[in-house]
Design a protein around this motif. Sequence first.
Motif, PDB file in Angstrom:
ATOM      1  N   VAL A  24       1.185  -0.945   0.078  1.00 31.97           N
ATOM      2  CA  VAL A  24       0.062  -0.309   0.021  1.00 31.97           C
ATOM      3  C   VAL A  24       1.008   1.026   0.161  1.00 31.97           C
ATOM      4  O   VAL A  24       0.345   2.064  -0.629  1.00 31.97           O
ATOM      5  CB  VAL A  24      -0.914   0.238   1.439  1.00 31.97           C
ATOM      6  CG1 VAL A  24      -1.274   1.040   1.499  1.00 31.97           C
ATOM      7  CG2 VAL A  24      -2.157  -1.219   0.874  1.00 31.97           C
ATOM      8  N   ILE A  58       2.281   1.735  -3.619  1.00 31.75           N
ATOM      9  CA  ILE A  58       0.480   2.414  -3.938  1.00 31.75           C
ATOM     10  C   ILE A  58       0.746   3.441  -4.230  1.00 31.75           C
ATOM     11  O   ILE A  58       0.474   4.361  -5.037  1.00 31.75           O
ATOM     12  CB  ILE A  58      -0.210   1.232  -4.137  1.00 31.75           C
ATOM     13  CG1 ILE A  58      -0.289  -0.099  -4.790  1.00 31.75           C
ATOM     14  CG2 ILE A  58      -1.147   1.710  -4.571  1.00 31.75           C
ATOM     15  CD1 ILE A  58      -1.136  -0.622  -4.254  1.00 31.75           C
ATOM     16  N   GLY A  59       1.035   3.988  -3.060  1.00 32.38           N
ATOM     17  CA  GLY A  59       0.765   5.567  -2.558  1.00 32.38           C
ATOM     18  C   GLY A  59       1.668   6.116  -3.094  1.00 32.38           C
ATOM     19  O   GLY A  59       1.663   7.486  -3.823  1.00 32.38           O
ATOM     20  N   VAL A  97       1.492   6.653  -7.361  1.00 27.90           N
ATOM     21  CA  VAL A  97       0.341   7.241  -7.674  1.00 27.90           C
ATOM     22  C   VAL A  97       0.908   8.823  -7.533  1.00 27.90           C
ATOM     23  O   VAL A  97       0.298   9.477  -8.150  1.00 27.90           O
ATOM     24  CB  VAL A  97      -1.513   6.807  -6.277  1.00 27.90           C
ATOM     25  CG1 VAL A  97      -2.289   7.943  -6.473  1.00 27.90           C
ATOM     26  CG2 VAL A  97      -1.873   5.566  -7.220  1.00 27.90           C
ATOM     27  N   PHE A 141      -6.532   8.711  -7.356  1.00 32.55           N
ATOM     28  CA  PHE A 141      -6.262   9.042  -6.106  1.00 32.55           C
ATOM     29  C   PHE A 141      -7.776   8.247  -4.695  1.00 32.55           C
ATOM     30  O   PHE A 141      -6.795   7.950  -3.865  1.00 32.55           O
ATOM     31  CB  PHE A 141      -6.438  10.222  -5.861  1.00 32.55           C
ATOM     32  CG  PHE A 141      -4.947  11.149  -5.460  1.00 32.55           C
ATOM     33  CD1 PHE A 141      -3.601  11.086  -4.818  1.00 32.55           C
ATOM     34  CD2 PHE A 141      -4.773  12.105  -6.778  1.00 32.55           C
ATOM     35  CE1 PHE A 141      -2.275  11.633  -5.440  1.00 32.55           C
ATOM     36  CE2 PHE A 141      -3.759  12.163  -7.951  1.00 32.55           C
ATOM     37  CZ  PHE A 141      -2.182  12.267  -6.281  1.00 32.55           C
ATOM     38  N   ALA A 148      -6.247   4.527  -4.730  1.00 38.82           N
ATOM     39  CA  ALA A 148      -5.417   4.348  -3.702  1.00 38.82           C
ATOM     40  C   ALA A 148      -5.818   4.038  -2.423  1.00 38.82           C
ATOM     41  O   ALA A 148      -5.711   3.669  -1.717  1.00 38.82           O
ATOM     42  CB  ALA A 148      -3.770   5.405  -3.887  1.00 38.82           C
ATOM     43  N   GLN A 149      -6.883   5.214  -1.878  1.00 33.81           N
ATOM     44  CA  GLN A 149      -7.026   5.486  -0.573  1.00 33.81           C
ATOM     45  C   GLN A 149      -8.077   4.269  -0.575  1.00 33.81           C
ATOM     46  O   GLN A 149      -7.662   3.400   1.046  1.00 33.81           O
ATOM     47  CB  GLN A 149      -7.391   6.713  -1.020  1.00 33.81           C
ATOM     48  CG  GLN A 149      -6.839   7.837  -0.732  1.00 33.81           C
ATOM     49  CD  GLN A 149      -7.685   9.777  -0.798  1.00 33.81           C
ATOM     50  OE1 GLN A 149      -8.914   9.073  -1.209  1.00 33.81           O
ATOM     51  NE2 GLN A 149      -7.190  10.860  -0.429  1.00 33.81           N
ATOM     52  N   ALA A 177      -5.635   1.661   0.238  1.00 33.06           N
ATOM     53  CA  ALA A 177      -5.202   1.363   1.414  1.00 33.06           C
ATOM     54  C   ALA A 177      -6.057   1.526   2.544  1.00 33.06           C
ATOM     55  O   ALA A 177      -5.933   0.703   3.999  1.00 33.06           O
ATOM     56  CB  ALA A 177      -4.615   3.034   1.739  1.00 33.06           C
TER      57      ALA A 177
END
Length: 328
Positions: A228, A231-232, A235, A270, A273-274, A277
Amino acid sequence: MPVSIVIPCFRSRATLPDLVTRLVRVMPTCTDEYEIWLVVDDGEAVTWQVAAGLADEHRSVRSIRLSRNYGQHNALIAGLRAARHDVVVTMDDDLQHPPEQVPVLLQALTDEVDLVYGVGAREEHGVLRSLASRTVKAAMARMLGVRHARQLSAFRAFRAHLIAGFAQIAGPHTSVDVALSWGTTHVVAVTVPMNQRTTGRSGYTLRTLIRYTANLLLGYSTLPLRLVTWIGLAVGTVGLALFARLAYLYFTGSTTVAGFTTIASAIAIFAAAQLIALGVLGEYVGRIHTAGMGRPSYLVRDTAGDDTAPVIGVPEQSTERLPAGAAR
């Protein structure tokens, strides 16, 4: 070398009598003392009646009945905590693991070896089932750091001191093989013949194997959290690059207003991604919450068999008691 054999039992009333008979026949050839633990985990009365009857018939057999179906690894842990001898053998209840191969595992358990896996010379399952099994093992090897994961098998022999590594294990998500990997790196594999299942169907379907893999990753590894984070970062890098491009176009006069598609795409990236997570973090928080509630790995409903005297490894038909002073 005293041996405890632990067998989780799930809807195996048809195979248990033959399995126990063959074990009782072969064990005196390789050990002076042994016991057989049948851990009934199917929540039904029929299998328990067979297991309890075998415990009454054979003094080497003890039976444990769990209060409901907790899963194979939880049932194994119940039997391992009850085992009393220096070496423990685990095997399936469906006769895919031939009892006659137990001496092969014990022979490989030398002074320099703590854990032996019996690996089949050929796949005993279908193509999809075997592929899923290999995928799980590969995930354990790469993501959990279990170096011998590709040799894993439910047919094992190991030294009882490794059971201490299970002392703190609680809750529904357990893996015997991961816990064993915490205790030793002295592991070998031996090739043994495996039989095809003759009755019933395996409880490990493609779906359950996928769920088991997810449980392993979320229960024994922080890798998803690291993914995660990466990935953050990825992104965020894409967002900065997109912003730099839009700024360049604006200052060079190529465009004055960023397009709706670009903004919508950035928001979607975004948001995804959130959500990813939050989902991963939610899995970890949920497991912490479950552990905090004290949810047990298993509960024992009933037991059967003599659990006081050790079992001497001699053929059972020659162990009748004689009057004091009598000779054969």
